[in-house]
Design an enzyme around this catalytic site. Structure first.
Site, PDB file in Angstrom:
ATOM      1  N   PHE A  64       0.826  -1.211   0.000  1.00 30.32           N
ATOM      2  CA  PHE A  64       0.000   0.000   0.000  1.00 30.32           C
ATOM      3  C   PHE A  64       0.861   1.261   0.000  1.00 30.32           C
ATOM      4  O   PHE A  64       0.438   2.312  -0.500  1.00 30.32           O
ATOM      5  CB  PHE A  64      -0.933  -0.004   1.232  1.00 30.32           C
ATOM      6  CG  PHE A  64      -1.998   1.047   1.183  1.00 30.32           C
ATOM      7  CD1 PHE A  64      -3.096   0.897   0.341  1.00 30.32           C
ATOM      8  CD2 PHE A  64      -1.912   2.185   1.968  1.00 30.32           C
ATOM      9  CE1 PHE A  64      -4.082   1.883   0.282  1.00 30.32           C
ATOM     10  CE2 PHE A  64      -2.890   3.166   1.925  1.00 30.32           C
ATOM     11  CZ  PHE A  64      -3.978   3.014   1.076  1.00 30.32           C
ATOM     12  N   GLU A  65       2.074   1.154   0.542  1.00 32.58           N
ATOM     13  CA  GLU A  65       2.975   2.323   0.625  1.00 32.58           C
ATOM     14  C   GLU A  65       3.815   2.505  -0.645  1.00 32.58           C
ATOM     15  O   GLU A  65       4.599   3.466  -0.739  1.00 32.58           O
ATOM     16  CB  GLU A  65       3.906   2.167   1.834  1.00 32.58           C
ATOM     17  CG  GLU A  65       3.246   2.411   3.182  1.00 32.58           C
ATOM     18  CD  GLU A  65       2.301   1.300   3.627  1.00 32.58           C
ATOM     19  OE1 GLU A  65       2.651   0.123   3.456  1.00 32.58           O
ATOM     20  OE2 GLU A  65       1.201   1.626   4.123  1.00 32.58           O
ATOM     21  N   CYS A  87       4.134  -7.786  -3.263  1.00 33.63           N
ATOM     22  CA  CYS A  87       3.395  -9.037  -3.425  1.00 33.63           C
ATOM     23  C   CYS A  87       2.215  -9.023  -2.465  1.00 33.63           C
ATOM     24  O   CYS A  87       2.396  -8.940  -1.249  1.00 33.63           O
ATOM     25  CB  CYS A  87       4.309 -10.210  -3.111  1.00 33.63           C
ATOM     26  SG  CYS A  87       3.432 -11.768  -3.011  1.00 33.63           S
ATOM     27  N   VAL A  88       1.014  -9.059  -3.030  1.00 35.96           N
ATOM     28  CA  VAL A  88      -0.195  -9.111  -2.211  1.00 35.96           C
ATOM     29  C   VAL A  88      -0.829 -10.484  -2.412  1.00 35.96           C
ATOM     30  O   VAL A  88      -1.108 -10.897  -3.541  1.00 35.96           O
ATOM     31  CB  VAL A  88      -1.194  -8.002  -2.601  1.00 35.96           C
ATOM     32  CG1 VAL A  88      -2.270  -7.877  -1.517  1.00 35.96           C
ATOM     33  CG2 VAL A  88      -0.498  -6.669  -2.780  1.00 35.96           C
ATOM     34  N   THR A  93     -10.370 -11.757   3.705  1.00 35.58           N
ATOM     35  CA  THR A  93     -11.164 -10.528   3.682  1.00 35.58           C
ATOM     36  C   THR A  93     -10.947  -9.783   2.375  1.00 35.58           C
ATOM     37  O   THR A  93     -10.137 -10.207   1.531  1.00 35.58           O
ATOM     38  CB  THR A  93     -10.764  -9.599   4.846  1.00 35.58           C
ATOM     39  OG1 THR A  93      -9.449  -9.093   4.570  1.00 35.58           O
ATOM     40  CG2 THR A  93     -10.762 -10.347   6.167  1.00 35.58           C
ATOM     41  N   HIS A  95      -9.434  -7.058   2.050  1.00 32.32           N
ATOM     42  CA  HIS A  95      -8.229  -6.237   2.161  1.00 32.32           C
ATOM     43  C   HIS A  95      -7.417  -6.291   0.854  1.00 32.32           C
ATOM     44  O   HIS A  95      -6.939  -5.271   0.358  1.00 32.32           O
ATOM     45  CB  HIS A  95      -7.382  -6.775   3.324  1.00 32.32           C
ATOM     46  CG  HIS A  95      -6.486  -5.762   3.933  1.00 32.32           C
ATOM     47  ND1 HIS A  95      -6.858  -4.969   4.988  1.00 32.32           N
ATOM     48  CD2 HIS A  95      -5.221  -5.398   3.624  1.00 32.32           C
ATOM     49  CE1 HIS A  95      -5.857  -4.167   5.311  1.00 32.32           C
ATOM     50  NE2 HIS A  95      -4.859  -4.405   4.494  1.00 32.32           N
ATOM     51  N   PHE A 120       5.036  -1.152 -12.822  1.00 30.26           N
ATOM     52  CA  PHE A 120       4.156  -1.869 -11.889  1.00 30.26           C
ATOM     53  C   PHE A 120       4.621  -3.314 -11.716  1.00 30.26           C
ATOM     54  O   PHE A 120       4.280  -4.189 -12.507  1.00 30.26           O
ATOM     55  CB  PHE A 120       2.748  -1.808 -12.485  1.00 30.26           C
ATOM     56  CG  PHE A 120       1.660  -2.388 -11.638  1.00 30.26           C
ATOM     57  CD1 PHE A 120       1.222  -1.734 -10.510  1.00 30.26           C
ATOM     58  CD2 PHE A 120       1.046  -3.583 -11.988  1.00 30.26           C
ATOM     59  CE1 PHE A 120       0.192  -2.254  -9.733  1.00 30.26           C
ATOM     60  CE2 PHE A 120       0.018  -4.117 -11.229  1.00 30.26           C
ATOM     61  CZ  PHE A 120      -0.401  -3.446 -10.092  1.00 30.26           C
ATOM     62  N   ARG A 134       6.304 -16.996  -9.501  1.00 31.04           N
ATOM     63  CA  ARG A 134       6.536 -15.783 -10.306  1.00 31.04           C
ATOM     64  C   ARG A 134       7.654 -14.910  -9.734  1.00 31.04           C
ATOM     65  O   ARG A 134       7.819 -13.755 -10.127  1.00 31.04           O
ATOM     66  CB  ARG A 134       5.218 -14.981 -10.383  1.00 31.04           C
ATOM     67  CG  ARG A 134       4.164 -15.719 -11.205  1.00 31.04           C
ATOM     68  CD  ARG A 134       2.757 -15.256 -10.922  1.00 31.04           C
ATOM     69  NE  ARG A 134       1.790 -15.954 -11.788  1.00 31.04           N
ATOM     70  CZ  ARG A 134       1.347 -17.204 -11.564  1.00 31.04           C
ATOM     71  NH1 ARG A 134       1.760 -17.888 -10.504  1.00 31.04           N
ATOM     72  NH2 ARG A 134       0.494 -17.769 -12.399  1.00 31.04           N
TER      73      ARG A 134
HETATM   74  C1  DLZ Z   1      -2.075  -5.443   5.924  1.00 28.20           C
HETATM   75  C2  DLZ Z   1      -1.521  -6.184   4.753  1.00 28.20           C
HETATM   76  C3  DLZ Z   1      -2.016  -7.456   4.408  1.00 28.20           C
HETATM   77  C4  DLZ Z   1      -3.141  -8.112   5.151  1.00 28.20           C
HETATM   78  N1  DLZ Z   1      -1.500  -8.148   3.403  1.00 28.20           N
HETATM   79  C5  DLZ Z   1      -0.478  -7.606   2.678  1.00 28.20           C
HETATM   80  C6  DLZ Z   1       0.084  -8.317   1.594  1.00 28.20           C
HETATM   81  O1  DLZ Z   1      -0.276  -9.465   1.265  1.00 28.20           O
HETATM   82  N2  DLZ Z   1       1.092  -7.720   0.899  1.00 28.20           N
HETATM   83  C7  DLZ Z   1       1.564  -6.465   1.217  1.00 28.20           C
HETATM   84  O2  DLZ Z   1       2.457  -5.967   0.529  1.00 28.20           O
HETATM   85  N3  DLZ Z   1       1.040  -5.780   2.253  1.00 28.20           N
HETATM   86  C8  DLZ Z   1       0.051  -6.318   2.990  1.00 28.20           C
HETATM   87  N4  DLZ Z   1      -0.480  -5.624   4.046  1.00 28.20           N
HETATM   88  C9  DLZ Z   1       0.148  -4.345   4.440  1.00 28.20           C
HETATM   89  C10 DLZ Z   1      -0.360  -3.134   3.645  1.00 28.20           C
HETATM   90  O3  DLZ Z   1       0.198  -3.094   2.351  1.00 28.20           O
HETATM   91  C11 DLZ Z   1       0.040  -1.824   4.377  1.00 28.20           C
HETATM   92  O4  DLZ Z   1       1.417  -1.839   4.646  1.00 28.20           O
HETATM   93  C12 DLZ Z   1      -0.724  -1.646   5.684  1.00 28.20           C
HETATM   94  O5  DLZ Z   1      -2.113  -1.707   5.469  1.00 28.20           O
HETATM   95  C13 DLZ Z   1      -0.385  -0.285   6.349  1.00 28.20           C
HETATM   96  O6  DLZ Z   1      -0.748   0.809   5.489  1.00 28.20           O
END
Ligand code: DLZ
Length: 160
Positions: A64-65, A87-88, A93, A95, A120, A134
């Site tokens: 997110f940052e 990597c998310v 949820t 989120h 990206f 990946r």
């Molecule tokens: C909170 C969170 C979660 C649940 N999962 C991930 C993720 O899989 N990958 C990732 O890069 N960051 C995750 N974060 C953290 C958020 O990106 C962010 O750092 C927090 O919500 C604080 O703003």
């Protein structure tokens, strides 16, 4: 559907990166994945002629940052392109959706606001194995792909 090998490209179509300056922003969440992405990106930039001194890496807590980390690079450093790597992994949820959407829109906005390539390099996967696949695994490395894209976009901009 076959999955593309993220590390497969025609090297003849990649311009010489010597003289180009790159910023890389790496998210610290899922570090096993994101550090492998960073290695892939850095190795690929070096392979195409970028100088080690022209590759700067900064870290942010999570994906997110990434947009703000990338914006700080644009405002405080004279890099030609900024690569964001994160990597998310999908959880239980929503989120996942909100982070992915925020990062995607944030990076697109930066591209247009600063007239500079912001690349990206975000993996958005259903589980850890898909991410490993990946990040240097059986589907290549998204960091390699991001680096090649960065070089091509800097070359494009320099030749308008
Ligand atoms: C909170 C969170 C979660 C649940 N999962 C991930 C993720 O899989 N990958 C990732 O890069 N960051 C995750 N974060 C953290 C958020 O990106 C962010 O750092 C927090 O919500 C604080 O703003």
């Amino acid at each position: 559907m076959a999955t593309k090998d993220l590390s497969e490209y025609n090297p003849e179509l990649v311009p010489d990166a010597s003289g180009m300056k790159f910023g890389i922003v790496v998210a610290e969440w899922n570090p096993e994945i994101t550090m492998a992405l960073a290695k892939g990106a850095t190795d690929t930039l070096l392979k195409h002629g970028a100088a080690e001194s022209n590759i700067k890496i900064k870290y942010v807590p999570g994906s997110f940052e990434l947009p703000l980390g990338a914006q700080l690079f644009a405002e405080h450093d004279n890099v030609d392109a900024i690569i964001v790597l994160g990597c998310v992994i999908q959880g239980e949820t929503r989120h996942f959706d909100f982070i992915c959407q925020g990062v995607t829109q944030g990076i697109m906005d930066l591209n247009l606001k600063y007239d500079k390539p912001f690349i990206f390099g975000l993996l958005t996967t259903g589980n850890q194995q898909q991410a490993l696949d990946r990040a240097g695994g059986k589907h290549g490395n998204k960091g390699d792909e991001a680096a090649v894209t960065a070089i091509k976009m800097v070359h494009l901009k320099n030749n308008f």
